[in-house]
Enzyme design. Structure first.
Site, PDB file in Angstrom:
ATOM      1  N   CYS A  94       0.768  -1.305  -0.034  1.00  0.00           N
ATOM      2  CA  CYS A  94      -0.052   0.013  -0.060  1.00  0.00           C
ATOM      3  C   CYS A  94       0.977   1.350  -0.051  1.00  0.00           C
ATOM      4  O   CYS A  94       1.526   1.697  -0.936  1.00  0.00           O
ATOM      5  CB  CYS A  94      -0.944  -0.104   1.294  1.00  0.00           C
ATOM      6  SG  CYS A  94      -2.290   0.845   0.810  1.00  0.00           S
ATOM      7  N   ARG A 129     -13.299   4.808  -2.479  1.00  0.00           N
ATOM      8  CA  ARG A 129     -12.199   4.226  -2.195  1.00  0.00           C
ATOM      9  C   ARG A 129     -12.366   2.742  -2.478  1.00  0.00           C
ATOM     10  O   ARG A 129     -13.495   1.980  -2.747  1.00  0.00           O
ATOM     11  CB  ARG A 129     -11.966   3.976  -0.550  1.00  0.00           C
ATOM     12  CG  ARG A 129     -11.723   5.362   0.208  1.00  0.00           C
ATOM     13  CD  ARG A 129     -11.515   5.307   1.524  1.00  0.00           C
ATOM     14  NE  ARG A 129     -10.243   4.517   1.846  1.00  0.00           N
ATOM     15  CZ  ARG A 129      -8.958   4.809   1.859  1.00  0.00           C
ATOM     16  NH1 ARG A 129      -8.620   6.284   1.685  1.00  0.00           N
ATOM     17  NH2 ARG A 129      -7.999   4.002   2.352  1.00  0.00           N
ATOM     18  N   HIS A 195      -3.595  -6.273   1.846  1.00  0.00           N
ATOM     19  CA  HIS A 195      -3.446  -6.234   3.485  1.00  0.00           C
ATOM     20  C   HIS A 195      -3.935  -7.689   3.596  1.00  0.00           C
ATOM     21  O   HIS A 195      -4.268  -8.536   2.688  1.00  0.00           O
ATOM     22  CB  HIS A 195      -4.301  -5.161   4.104  1.00  0.00           C
ATOM     23  CG  HIS A 195      -3.816  -3.760   4.030  1.00  0.00           C
ATOM     24  ND1 HIS A 195      -2.881  -3.328   4.344  1.00  0.00           N
ATOM     25  CD2 HIS A 195      -4.622  -2.899   3.160  1.00  0.00           C
ATOM     26  CE1 HIS A 195      -2.565  -1.937   3.802  1.00  0.00           C
ATOM     27  NE2 HIS A 195      -3.685  -1.623   3.243  1.00  0.00           N
TER      28      HIS A 195
END
EC number: 6.3.5.13
Length: 242
Positions: A94, A129, A195
């Site tokens: 990220c 998002r 993640h």
């Protein structure tokens, strides 16, 4: 790698460990220990120099301001760039992934130089998002099973000619460009938006990092029942209707 131990460096846990990505360091340690390897782990804070003699470097995700601070300090320090020049392996997630690229948009809305270790450029998306589970097919050249992870980012990352997509998504948005790519890699430098922690959900990626560090084509087998149960549960859950 030294004669007796693998050197694992977790970069800037005080700035880039917002989303549990430090679990990636735990997984690499565990996978190494299961093969009888000794591991020297260094958690390098942002006020400390990055050692250049590591074998595997891990960088996690973080919020916008810590990302800018981390990029500024890594540029000034230069240790990570020198380590890659020495053949080190880097796995980034990220915000860390964006930092390894050519540039990204910082918390001030400005173009921030990255480290130039990956041929990618990151901008900020204008829409929703990218949040949710991701499934994808990892680049066949890496010889790994499907990717599973969790994305939570606003970034859009475009790959340049020297970067290969880490995976092609079958669920989720990945790099956010609409072309189905997720992550990037070139040589021994890897980046992903996943993640999870991603290495807990994809232990064979951790094994790939170990093989690259050891310069071997295979590792001794190990008990993967826990990892496979987690993978199966997460992949099944991701495919259930909302």
């Amino acid at each position: 790698m030294s004669d007796n131990s693998l050197r694992l460096v977790w970069v800037y846990p005080d700035l880039l460990s917002t989303y549990g990505d430090q679990g990636n360091a735990l997984v690499v340690e565990r996978r190494a220990h299961q093969r009888g390897l000794q591991v020297e782990r260094y958690d390098v804070r942002s006020d400390q120099p990055v050692p250049t003699s590591g074998d595997i470097y891990l960088i996690g995700g973080g919020e916008d301001r810590p990302q800018r601070l981390a990029a500024e300090r890594l540029r000034r320090d230069g240790g990570l760039q020198r380590a890659v020049g020495n053949g080190a392996i880097v796995f980034s997630v990220c915000a860390g992934y964006q930092i390894l690229g050519q540039e990204f948009i910082n918390d001030l809305g400005q173009r921030e130089p990255g480290l130039g270790l990956l041929d990618v450029v990151s901008t900020r998306g204008e829409g929703d998002r990218c949040v949710g589970d991701v499934l994808g097919d990892i680049d066949p050249q890496l010889g790994l099973p499907p990717l599973t992870g969790f994305e939570n980012h606003q970034g859009i990352t475009h790959l340049g000619p020297s970067a290969r997509p880490l995976a092609r998504v079958t669920l989720g948005r990945g790099n956010g460009t609409g072309d189905g790519t997720e992550g990037a890699y070139n040589g021994t430098v890897f980046g992903t938006y996943m993640h999870g922690p991603v290495l807990a959900r994809n232990p064979l990626i951790a094994d790939l990092l170990l093989k690259l560090a050891l310069d071997v084509n295979a590792l001794p087998p190990t008990d993967d029942r826990w990892y496979e149960a987690l993978r199966a549960e997460r992949m099944n859950a991701a495919q259930q209707p909302a």
